[in-house]
Design an enzyme around this catalytic site. Structure first.
Site, PDB file in Angstrom:
ATOM      1  N   ASP A  42     -32.031 -31.242  32.220  1.00 15.05           N
ATOM      2  CA  ASP A  42     -33.053 -30.624  32.463  1.00 15.05           C
ATOM      3  C   ASP A  42     -33.772 -29.124  30.937  1.00 15.05           C
ATOM      4  OD1 ASP A  42     -35.938 -29.487  33.400  1.00 15.05           O
ATOM      5  OD2 ASP A  42     -33.994 -28.785  35.348  1.00 15.05           O
ATOM      6  N   ASP A 135     -40.074 -33.867  32.002  1.00 15.53           N
ATOM      7  CA  ASP A 135     -38.451 -32.960  30.856  1.00 15.53           C
ATOM      8  C   ASP A 135     -37.129 -32.684  31.672  1.00 15.53           C
ATOM      9  OD1 ASP A 135     -39.116 -31.891  33.631  1.00 15.53           O
ATOM     10  OD2 ASP A 135     -39.245 -29.923  32.378  1.00 15.53           O
ATOM     11  N   GLU A 136     -36.694 -34.104  32.599  1.00 22.43           N
ATOM     12  CA  GLU A 136     -35.757 -34.384  33.002  1.00 22.43           C
ATOM     13  C   GLU A 136     -34.555 -35.688  33.338  1.00 22.43           C
ATOM     14  OE1 GLU A 136     -34.355 -32.451  37.286  1.00 22.43           O
ATOM     15  OE2 GLU A 136     -36.224 -32.211  37.131  1.00 22.43           O
TER      16      GLU A 136
END
Length: 427
Positions: A42, A135-136
């Site tokens: 993350d 973003d993960e």
């Protein structure tokens, strides 16, 4: 207990608190450190981190990525978080909590570009990368030790430093025996974290945690569980299958299993999006259908573009509206045939909008596509609508011109500037 220096990657047993090679105190230690393979990665405050990377003068300042006093916080840095700012918080509340914050309008294209760079770095580690958002992602590095010459923990530590050096943002990593516990581990030590939760300890670690810690248990579900006498995950974990079903219905046994840290989901790199949407918040409330149709059209165009980019089509349309009092209204309809055309999306949304424009003032409007189907099934035309393929070709030509000459190169009548309200930048 084995330990790993996250700066020079020195690994040894027994455990050490300071690296004997580089003196770093960034040490990961766990009994299963070199046996676990499932990781959740993350990025830390991703949008705000990218902006601080590009504007170093903001490094020590609170930064909020969002738009307008009527919009919401898309992201914020950790300095702003210490002041009480949170993602999805209304901007007026965020600025009241942190009046000295630097507010930056989101540049989604830039964040997508940087997110893809990081994802490419993940895919160099293992083919089993399942993106969860821009973003993960969750990774499974089982069977990669021979390829990399190191166990997954070492490979992930190298990856984290490589992201910092090459992309200029930081990530937090959770390493565990399954996806659920890897996600929870990633949240334990942010920012720039590296947390490990082993299989045997999962149930014990979860037991005292509040029920809201479990992913998917939001405020409404938390209230229902607390009203039923369940405030910790250990209380839910203690239920057998029959009692869990009696208490919570068909989803009860799965909830109890998750409360024990059990998760049989595999990392699936081919996981498809369940829905795609676009929404905007207005600078001032809108009441009339005519006024609301202009931003609705723009969102239909944006949704059509996102469907094209994902090579998907909508077989159903969902209208989302938020009142001035922050109450959310949603309506949905299935389409006769799948589409990627904004005019078809708009036509499906118009009757739903008409039913909601009853004098209520609205602060937000959004349009979503769900269920999703492959693009090849879209706008094929039939006896009822033989012109669909021609309209699809025209829309494709419009998008090509916009890509070359800018968004305002081709405008529909309802999309002309004088017809547009001033929205905040979200969606």
């Amino acid at each position: 207990m084995p330990a790993l220096c996250r700066d020079c990657f020195h690994a040894a047993e027994p455990v050490f608190s300071r690296c004997p090679v580089c003196a770093s105190r960034r040490v990961a230690a766990h009994h299963e450190l070199f046996r676990l393979t499932v990781a959740h990665v993350d990025c830390d405050a991703f949008y705000a981190s990218v902006e601080k990377r590009d504007r170093p003068e903001l490094l020590t300042k609170p930064v909020i990525v969002g738009g307008g006093t009527r919009g919401v916080v898309s992201a914020c840095c950790y300095i702003a978080r210490t002041r009480g700012v949170r993602s999805a918080m209304p901007m007026f509340k965020a600025l009241a909590a942190c009046p000295d914050a630097v507010v930056i309008k989101p540049e989604i294209a830039k964040y997508v570009r940087e997110g893809r760079r990081i994802r490419a770095m993940m895919e160099a580690l293992t083919p089993l990368v399942q993106p969860m958002s821009i973003d993960e992602a969750v990774l499974d590095l089982a069977g990669t030790e021979a390829l990399h010459g190191a166990p997954p923990a070492v490979v992930l530590a190298r990856f984290a430093l490589a992201v910092e050096r090459e992309v200029g943002v930081t990530v937090s990593i959770g390493l565990a025996a399954n996806r659920l516990m890897a996600k929870l581990a990633a949240e334990r030590d942010k920012p720039r974290g590296f947390a490990v939760i082993g299989g045997p300890e999962a149930a014990g670690w979860l037991a005292p945690q509040p029920v809201s810690v479990l992913p998917g248990v939001g405020p409404a579900v938390t209230k229902r569980l607390q009203a039923a006498g369940f405030s910790t995950l250990g209380q839910i974990a203690a239920l057998d299958v029959r009692e869990a079903m009696r208490r919570f219905g068909e989803d009860g046994p799965a909830l109890a299993a998750r409360a024990r840290g059990e998760d049989v989901r595999r990392v699936n790199p081919d996981r498809e999006a369940k829905s795609i949407s676009a929404e905007t918040t207005f600078e001032s409330d809108m009441t009339s259908r005519q006024a609301l149709e202009a931003p609705l059209w723009r969102m239909c165009e944006k949704l059509a573009r996102r469907l094209r980019e994902k090579e998907l089509a909508a077989s159903g349309v969902t209208l989302k509206m938020k009142t001035a009092g922050f109450a959310t209204r949603t309506r949905a309809v299935r389409l006769p045939q799948p589409t990627r055309l904004p005019d078809v999306l708009f036509a499906a949304a118009q009757p739903m909008l008409a039913k909601e424009t009853d004098g209520t003032a609205f602060r937000l409007i959004g349009i979503g596509a769900q269920p999703l189907v492959p693009a090849a099934r879209a706008d094929l035309g039939d006896l009822a609508d033989p012109e669909a393929p021609k309209r699809a070709a025209r829309w494709q030509a419009v998008e090509a011109l916009r890509a070359k000459f800018g968004e305002d190169a081709v405008l529909r009548g309802r999309g002309l500037p004088h017809a547009r309200p001033k929205p905040s930048s979200k969606g």
